[in-house]
Design an enzyme around this catalytic site. Structure first.
Site, short mmCIF file in Angstrom:
data_model
loop_
_atom_site.label_atom_id
_atom_site.label_comp_id
_atom_site.label_asym_id
_atom_site.label_seq_id
_atom_site.Cartn_x
_atom_site.Cartn_y
_atom_site.Cartn_z
N LYS A 1 0.85 -1.21 0.00
CA LYS A 1 0.00 0.00 0.00
C LYS A 1 0.87 1.25 0.00
O LYS A 1 1.77 1.38 0.83
CB LYS A 1 -0.90 0.00 1.24
CG LYS A 1 -1.67 1.31 1.47
CD LYS A 1 -2.55 1.27 2.72
CE LYS A 1 -3.19 2.62 3.01
NZ LYS A 1 -4.03 2.63 4.23
N ASP B 1 -12.37 6.72 4.36
CA ASP B 1 -11.09 6.56 5.05
C ASP B 1 -10.61 5.10 5.03
O ASP B 1 -9.48 4.82 5.39
CB ASP B 1 -11.20 7.07 6.48
CG ASP B 1 -9.85 7.35 7.12
OD1 ASP B 1 -8.84 7.32 6.39
OD2 ASP B 1 -9.81 7.59 8.35
N ASP C 1 1.63 6.70 5.15
CA ASP C 1 0.66 5.69 4.72
C ASP C 1 1.10 4.97 3.43
O ASP C 1 0.37 4.18 2.87
CB ASP C 1 -0.73 6.33 4.56
CG ASP C 1 -1.87 5.37 4.84
OD1 ASP C 1 -1.63 4.34 5.50
OD2 ASP C 1 -3.00 5.65 4.39
N GLU D 1 -9.60 3.45 2.61
CA GLU D 1 -9.16 3.53 1.21
C GLU D 1 -8.09 2.49 0.88
O GLU D 1 -7.94 2.10 -0.27
CB GLU D 1 -8.65 4.94 0.90
CG GLU D 1 -7.17 5.21 1.24
CD GLU D 1 -6.83 5.09 2.72
OE1 GLU D 1 -7.77 5.16 3.54
OE2 GLU D 1 -5.65 4.90 3.05
N ARG E 1 -7.80 -0.68 1.62
CA ARG E 1 -8.35 -1.95 1.13
C ARG E 1 -8.91 -1.80 -0.28
O ARG E 1 -8.97 -2.77 -1.02
CB ARG E 1 -9.39 -2.48 2.12
CG ARG E 1 -10.61 -1.60 2.30
CD ARG E 1 -11.34 -1.86 3.62
NE ARG E 1 -10.56 -1.39 4.77
CZ ARG E 1 -10.97 -1.45 6.02
NH1 ARG E 1 -12.17 -1.96 6.30
NH2 ARG E 1 -10.21 -1.01 7.00
N LYS F 1 -10.19 12.72 8.50
CA LYS F 1 -9.59 12.40 9.79
C LYS F 1 -9.48 13.64 10.66
O LYS F 1 -9.40 14.75 10.15
CB LYS F 1 -8.16 11.87 9.57
CG LYS F 1 -8.07 10.49 8.96
CD LYS F 1 -6.61 10.06 8.81
CE LYS F 1 -6.48 8.69 8.20
NZ LYS F 1 -7.03 7.60 9.03
N1 BES Z 1 -4.07 4.54 6.98
C1 BES Z 1 -5.17 4.29 7.85
C2 BES Z 1 -4.79 3.34 9.00
C3 BES Z 1 -3.88 3.91 10.06
C4 BES Z 1 -4.41 4.63 11.11
C5 BES Z 1 -2.53 3.68 10.03
C6 BES Z 1 -3.58 5.11 12.11
C7 BES Z 1 -1.72 4.14 11.01
C8 BES Z 1 -2.23 4.87 12.07
C9 BES Z 1 -6.31 3.64 7.09
O1 BES Z 1 -6.47 4.08 5.77
C10 BES Z 1 -7.57 4.00 7.81
O2 BES Z 1 -7.89 5.15 7.83
N2 BES Z 1 -8.23 3.00 8.39
C11 BES Z 1 -9.44 3.22 9.12
C12 BES Z 1 -10.47 2.26 8.61
C13 BES Z 1 -11.86 2.51 9.14
C14 BES Z 1 -12.40 3.80 8.57
C15 BES Z 1 -12.75 1.34 8.78
C16 BES Z 1 -9.15 2.97 10.60
O3 BES Z 1 -8.41 2.03 10.91
O4 BES Z 1 -9.62 3.76 11.41
ZN ZN Z 2 -4.74 4.75 4.83
MN MN Z 3 -7.65 5.83 5.66
#
Ligand code: BES
Ligand code: ZN
Ligand code: MN
Length: 479
Positions: free
Chosen positions: A247, A329, A270, A331, A333, A259
């Protein structure tokens, strides 16, 4: 500033030209030289791991006595830790050349000394004014003094650590520099240096033409051009073709499901999975490992704009499955869904993906273990062994039909985020599983370990996590 010179030297440890030599001390053991043993007798030098004592010998050379713990417990990881403690002190003291007397004939320990030193001395300071002054007191070389046959192991360790540090450079670059095109340029540069590597990068139009509706949906919100970066390595004939997928969201604002501001700046990291994949491919080619690999790195920003995907939008991924986007968010996946399909299309027979995928994995494992998920116990065992061998720790979490149920959409085949908010990291893995066409696959959720680790030899900012494991997989997955 050039890379550190690393090599193996034969002969007596005290005959080195280096300004600083390092002698390891095991718990409960003695040192040969009487002046050094006197430090042990007085209790100043100790065998405890991470203990570091500095003295000088006739002629003025600096000698560091480094604690190694118990002889029977010394392994690659403890060698990294000991070497990191030494490197930090040596740097403070203005050392320019380090000479480590190998404490055993173990090749893994020699490799650990090299990795621990190089990883500890990594700094990202290209935007700090006045760094040239500090450069004049840089540690320029490291030699391992030994009579054992460790040349190959030391050279491999040097290449591994250099690749890991290069991945840290990519990660640490801010998102206004490290764009998808920048990552593609880096991949192209790496490929141009090796006949065994070929490079390809698909643009926005080509991504859409291939039917990558999920990747396209994320990329439609940003003015920056996305890239699907592809590196192919043909370095052998036997064994299954591996697929490495990383990713690379160069900045994740969350999109319309934006966010909070607090830690949003960290979302320049990321793209850590993609950075690890790109740099690992370079190291694998440099080492000429006996493997065939297709690496796929989907790269884009995730931004809110007048063109962004919106909650409720439905898209179709490359394998025909439809996805309801209930949280923009989630994104990672989405872009990985299409990248995994592409890896399958390109003939990947064993797949591993690396992704900073979920905040929940940070809650679960902190910055010590990454989360591992798999649909195949044999391939999982292989990846787990690679993690163990390299000290990049991973712990398996389960998949289960009940988690799979959660990923089903109300209006489409799948939803990228469920209202249930249950088992978020496993949910994400179950989502990805539906794009690997039942090929053996391991998903590494590296959100907790890609930066902010507190390991002695990698602490603070970007970690380059995954580079060593991928190289190890290329070395061992031929069977
Ligand atoms: N890149 C983030 C995951 C992340 C969060 C990595 C904090 C490192 C630190 C990912 O794209 C994301 O935003 N995931 C969300 C998914 C949710 C909206 C289902 C998450 O984990 O909150
Ligand atoms: Zn992300
Ligand atoms: Mn995200």
């Amino acid at each position: 500033m050039g890379p550190m010179r690393v090599g193996v030297r034969r002969g007596a440890p005290d005959q080195t030209e280096a300004d600083t030599r390092v002698v390891g001390l095991f718990e409960g053991e003695t040192l040969g030289a009487p002046e050094l043993q006197a430090l042990v007798d007085s209790g100043e030098a100790r065998g405890k791991l991470k203990s570091v004592v500095v003295t000088h010998e006739a002629g003025g050379r600096r000698v560091i006595v480094a604690g190694l713990g118990k002889r029977e417990e010394l392994d690659a990881e403890k060698a990294r830790v000991a070497a990191a403690a030494v490197a930090a002190r040596a740097k403070e003291l203005g050392a320019k050349a380090l000479s480590w007397a190998a404490p055993t004939a173990d090749t893994a320990v020699a490799a650990g000394l090299v990795e621990g030193t190089m990883l500890k001395l990594y700094a990202f300071d290209e935007y700090k004014s006045g760094r040239d002054d500090e450069d004049s007191t840089r540690i320029e070389s490291l030699e391992i003094t030994t009579d054992a046959e460790v040349e190959r192991a030391v050279e491999e360790a040097r290449v591994r650590a250099e690749a890991q540090n290069a991945a840290r450079d990519l990660q640490n670059q801010p998102s206004n520099v490290a764009t998808p095109e920048y990552l593609a340029d880096r991949a192209r540069t790496i490929a141009e240096a090796h006949d065994s590597l070929t490079f390809d990068a698909l643009d926005r139009h080509e991504i859409r033409e291939l039917g990558m509706g999920a990747f396209s949906a994320v990329a439609q919100g940003t003015d920056r051009e996305p890239r699907l970066i592809v590196l192919r390595y043909e370095g052998g004939s036997g064994g299954p073709r591996l697929g490495f997928v990383g990713k690379a969201v160069t900045f994740d604002t969350g999109g319309i499901s934006i966010k909070p501001a607090g830690k949003m700046h960290e979302m320049k990291f990321d793209m850590s999975g993609g950075a690890a994949v790109i740099e690992a491919m370079g190291a694998i080619a440099r080492l000429g490992l006996d493997a065939r690999i297709v690496a796929v790195v989907p790269s884009t920003e995730n931004m809110p704009s007048g063109r962004s995907m919106k909650p409720g939008d439905i898209v179709r991924a490359m394998n025909g499955k439809t996805i309801e986007i209930n949280n923009t968010d989630a994104e990672g996946r989405l872009i990985l869904a299409d990248a995994l399909c592409y890896a399958v299309d390109q003939g990947a027979e064993r797949i591993v993906d690396l992704a900073t995928l979920t905040g929940a994995i940070v809650t679960t494992f902190g910055s010590t273990y990454c989360g591992l998920f798999s649909n195949d116990d044999d391939w999982y065992a292989h990846v787990e062994a690679a993690c163990k061998a390299t000290g990049e720790l991973g712990w398996r979490l389960p998949l289960h039909p009940e988690y799979f149920e959660l990923t089903k959409g109300q209006y489409a085949d799948l939803t990228n985020s469920s209202e249930a908010r249950k088992a978020a990291s496993i949910y994400a893995a179950e989502f990805l599983r539906q794009f690997v066409d039942d090929r053996p696959w391991v998903h590494m959720d590296i959100a907790g370990v890609a930066w902010g680790m507190t390991r002695n030899y990698v602490a603070g900012g970007a970690s380059g996590f995954g580079v060593r494991t991928l190289i190890e997989l290329a070395r061992t997955a031929g069977a």
